[in-house]
Design an enzyme around this catalytic site. Structure first.
Site, PDB file in Angstrom:
ATOM      1  N   ALA A 124    -121.097  35.524  24.129  1.00  0.00           N
ATOM      2  CA  ALA A 124    -120.596  36.848  23.749  1.00  0.00           C
ATOM      3  C   ALA A 124    -121.649  37.909  24.025  1.00  0.00           C
ATOM      4  O   ALA A 124    -122.850  37.629  24.056  1.00  0.00           O
ATOM      5  CB  ALA A 124    -120.229  36.878  22.262  1.00  0.00           C
TER       6      ALA A 124
ATOM      7  N   TYR B 173    -117.561  47.008  20.675  1.00  0.00           N
ATOM      8  CA  TYR B 173    -117.776  45.580  20.465  1.00  0.00           C
ATOM      9  C   TYR B 173    -116.552  44.920  19.839  1.00  0.00           C
ATOM     10  O   TYR B 173    -116.037  43.925  20.346  1.00  0.00           O
ATOM     11  CB  TYR B 173    -119.008  45.352  19.583  1.00  0.00           C
ATOM     12  CG  TYR B 173    -119.156  43.927  19.106  1.00  0.00           C
ATOM     13  CD1 TYR B 173    -119.468  42.909  19.995  1.00  0.00           C
ATOM     14  CD2 TYR B 173    -118.973  43.595  17.763  1.00  0.00           C
ATOM     15  CE1 TYR B 173    -119.592  41.594  19.564  1.00  0.00           C
ATOM     16  CE2 TYR B 173    -119.097  42.292  17.319  1.00  0.00           C
ATOM     17  CZ  TYR B 173    -119.404  41.297  18.223  1.00  0.00           C
ATOM     18  OH  TYR B 173    -119.514  39.997  17.795  1.00  0.00           O
TER      19      TYR B 173
END
Length: 291
Positions: free
Chosen positions: A59, A124
């Site tokens: 990620a 995000y």
């Protein structure tokens, strides 16, 4: 179970899975060995052998930088899961996708459940939501695990930052009006390994919340870190409790990141341990390394 591909092998959770997977064959390529920005490379890795499952721990986690690095955040957090989901679906391979509390806006008063509406408030969180949607739509054989406030004795995280800053400061100002569930990378890894034992059961597919038991503010977490460090003879600065508005950041943070783990307990029998026990364990490991 056959071999399991774990992306993000150099990260906190990916590394923990590889380390704790006793008796299992885990292939966890580091970032420099698997280009997460290249869908063809991800598909080729999935196609390279008959995996029993794929676990996507990779990620883009630089929350503040994501606000100005939108393309990179979306490429790694949404397009990479899309590529993995499509490739695993073609081969009939189950996929476990790690997600985040940041898919919520933080305005709920209690702990979030899996059925609460998602409403990310930054790049995000939005990119991680995109990854969730890509996995859901491309591969029905999936488990999405939302977690939060991940810490460990490795990598970069809040606990290690606090201990580093404590070395030369008598007081640290820490945000005290954001509430969440500190979660250990090792605890996530153990849960993933438990889920892998059931990954061929369609009843197990779906979205779950996975965090340690209990809740805290960042200030609470800092105080717990310093208290344990002090037990090892380490320095314990005073914690000055401040509001979010007193510590402005490029990305907004959810005021409430608490996640309800009841569904995880019911489905897999996973009972998360208290976050304070987890923090003590991590601080013990870190202090022993420096002793």
């Amino acid at each position: 179970m056959g071999a399991v591909l774990v992306t993000g092998g150099s990260g906190q959770v990916g590394g923990a899975i590889a380390r704790l997977a006793l008796g299992r064959e885990i292939v966890a390529p580091r970032r420099d060995a698997l280009d997460l920005t290249d869908p063809a490379a991800l598909a080729a890795m999935v196609e390279s052998r008959e995996w029993a499952a794929v676990v996507n721990c990779a990620a883009y986690t630089a929350v503040d930088r994501a606000e100005s690095d939108v393309v990179a955040a979306w490429t790694i957090n949404a397009l990479a899961p899309a590529a993995l989901a499509a490739a695993t679906a073609r081969k009939g391979i189950p996929l476990i996708q790690l997600s985040t509390d940041y898919v919520f806006d933080g305005t709920k008063s209690g702990a979030y459940t899996e059925t609460d509406p998602i409403a990310p408030i930054g790049v995000y969180g939005a990119s991680k939501e995109g990854g969730e949607q890509a996995v859901r739509t491309a591969n029905p054989a999936h488990v999405i695990l939302r977690t939060a406030w991940v810490v460990s004795a490795t990598g970069s995280n809040f606990v290690k930052t606090m201990l580093r800053l404590a070395a030369d400061r008598d007081e640290l100002r820490v945000v005290a009006d954001q509430h969440g569930c500190p979660t250990g990378a090792d605890d996530i890894a153990r849960a993933v390994l438990t889920i892998l034992d059931r990954i061929d059961d369609p009843a197990a597919f779906g979205t779950y919340h996975l965090v340690n038991q209990g809740e805290a503010t960042w200030a609470d977490l800092a105080e717990a870190v310093f208290a344990r460090a002090a037990a090892h003879g380490g320095k314990a600065p005073r914690v000055g409790r401040i509001a979010t508005k007193d510590y402005p950041t490029p990305a907004a943070r959810p005021a409430n990141s608490r996640l309800d783990t009841a569904k995880l307990r019911r489905q897999f029998g996973i009972v998360p341990r208290d976050w304070r026990v987890m923090i003590d364990e991590i601080v013990d490991q870190l202090m022993e390394k420096t002793a």
